[in-house]
Design an enzyme around this catalytic site. Sequence first.
Site, PDB file in Angstrom:
ATOM      1  N   SER A 140       0.850  -1.208   0.000  1.00 38.37           N
ATOM      2  CA  SER A 140       0.000   0.000   0.000  1.00 38.37           C
ATOM      3  C   SER A 140       0.874   1.242   0.000  1.00 38.37           C
ATOM      4  O   SER A 140       2.003   1.210   0.518  1.00 38.37           O
ATOM      5  CB  SER A 140      -0.879   0.002   1.256  1.00 38.37           C
ATOM      6  OG  SER A 140      -1.589   1.222   1.370  1.00 38.37           O
ATOM      7  N   TYR A 153      -1.051  -0.419  10.945  1.00 42.70           N
ATOM      8  CA  TYR A 153      -1.287  -0.719   9.536  1.00 42.70           C
ATOM      9  C   TYR A 153      -0.098  -0.250   8.688  1.00 42.70           C
ATOM     10  O   TYR A 153       0.400  -0.999   7.840  1.00 42.70           O
ATOM     11  CB  TYR A 153      -2.575  -0.052   9.056  1.00 42.70           C
ATOM     12  CG  TYR A 153      -2.945  -0.430   7.622  1.00 42.70           C
ATOM     13  CD1 TYR A 153      -3.449  -1.694   7.330  1.00 42.70           C
ATOM     14  CD2 TYR A 153      -2.785   0.478   6.576  1.00 42.70           C
ATOM     15  CE1 TYR A 153      -3.783  -2.043   6.020  1.00 42.70           C
ATOM     16  CE2 TYR A 153      -3.118   0.140   5.271  1.00 42.70           C
ATOM     17  CZ  TYR A 153      -3.619  -1.117   4.996  1.00 42.70           C
ATOM     18  OH  TYR A 153      -3.944  -1.475   3.704  1.00 42.70           O
TER      19      TYR A 153
END
Length: 247
Positions: A140, A153
Site C-alpha cells: 500500500s 497498519y
Amino acid sequence: MPSFKTAIVIGASSGIGECLVRQLCKEGVTVAALARREPELARIRADLGADGERVRTYAHDVTDYGSVPGLFDRIRADLGDVDLVIYNAGVMPAVAEGEYNFQKDHDMVAVNLLGAMAWLNPVAAYMEARRAGTIVGISSVAGDRGRRGNPGYHTTKAALTTYLEALRNRLSRYGVTVVTVKPGPVATPMTKNLGKLPLLIEADVAASGILAHARAGSVEGYVPAPWWPIMTVIQAVPSFIFRRTNI
Ligand SMILES: NC(=O)c1ccc[n+]([C@@H]2O[C@H](COP(=O)([O-])OP(=O)(O)OC[C@H]3O[C@@H](n4cnc5c(N)ncnc54)[C@H](OP(=O)(O)O)[C@@H]3O)[C@@H](O)[C@H]2O)c1
C-alpha cells in the site's frame, strides 16, 4: 511478458481480491480462491456462470499458519503447477486518534505480514525449484511513511514491502518475478466508513492495474500511476516537517 494459466489469490472473498478472481477467470486462468468466508467465495464462483468452473474455492484463515504447506500441496494437486500467487489478504481495523491498541496491531501483523510470510515462503521455495513463477504482494501507499492515523497498519505494509524486496533479491536469479503493488485508496469494504479519500478508485480498476503490473513484472507498481510521483515527494518530506502535517 508472462501469461498465466494457473493462479492462487489469497484474500479473494471481497473488494480487490474478488475483482482479481473475476478478471483472471474471465481471461481463462484457472484460479484457487482463498478466504475465510466460504459463502462469499461460492457467490463469486456462481456469479461467473460457466467461467466459474475455472474457480476452485478453499476456506482458509491465513493466521492458521501451520495449515499453509498442506493446503498449498492440495491446491497444486487440484490445479497443477501454479504460475501466479497473489497475497492480497489484509485487515485494517479503525483506530482512533490517541488509541494505542495492541490487539488491533497484533491482528494486522498476523494477517498482513505473518500470513504473507507463511504463504510466500513455501511459494518462493517452490518457484525457486521450478525456476519460474510470479509472486504479487498487495502492499500500500500506506507503507511508504509512518503516518499518524494507524501506526500498526503502516508498519505492516512497510514490512511487507521490505519482505517482498528481499524475496525479489533472492529469487530474480532463478527466473522468478516478485511484484510489489502499492494501491492508493480503493472503494472496498475496508474503506467504506472512511469518508472522502483522495484519488479513490473502484476495486475492478485496482485489480486490472495490479494484473497489468503482474504481467509486466514491475518491481514496485503504484495503482493508479499518479501515486508514484505523489509518494516520491511525500517520502522526501523531512520528518521535522512531516510530523506537523496530516498527509
Ligand atoms: N482498499 C484500499 O484502499 C486499499 C489500499 C491499499 C491496499 N489495500 C490492500 O488491499 C488488500 C485487499 O483489501 P480490500 O480493500 O479489498 O479489503 P476487503 O474487501 O476487506 O478484503 C480483504 C480480504 O482479505 C481477506 N482476509 C482478511 N483476513 C483474513 C484471514 N485471516 N484469512 C484469510 N483471508 C483474510 C478477506 O477475506 P475473509 O474476511 O473472507 O477471510 C478479504 O477477502 C489488503 O491487503 C489491503 O490492505 C487496500
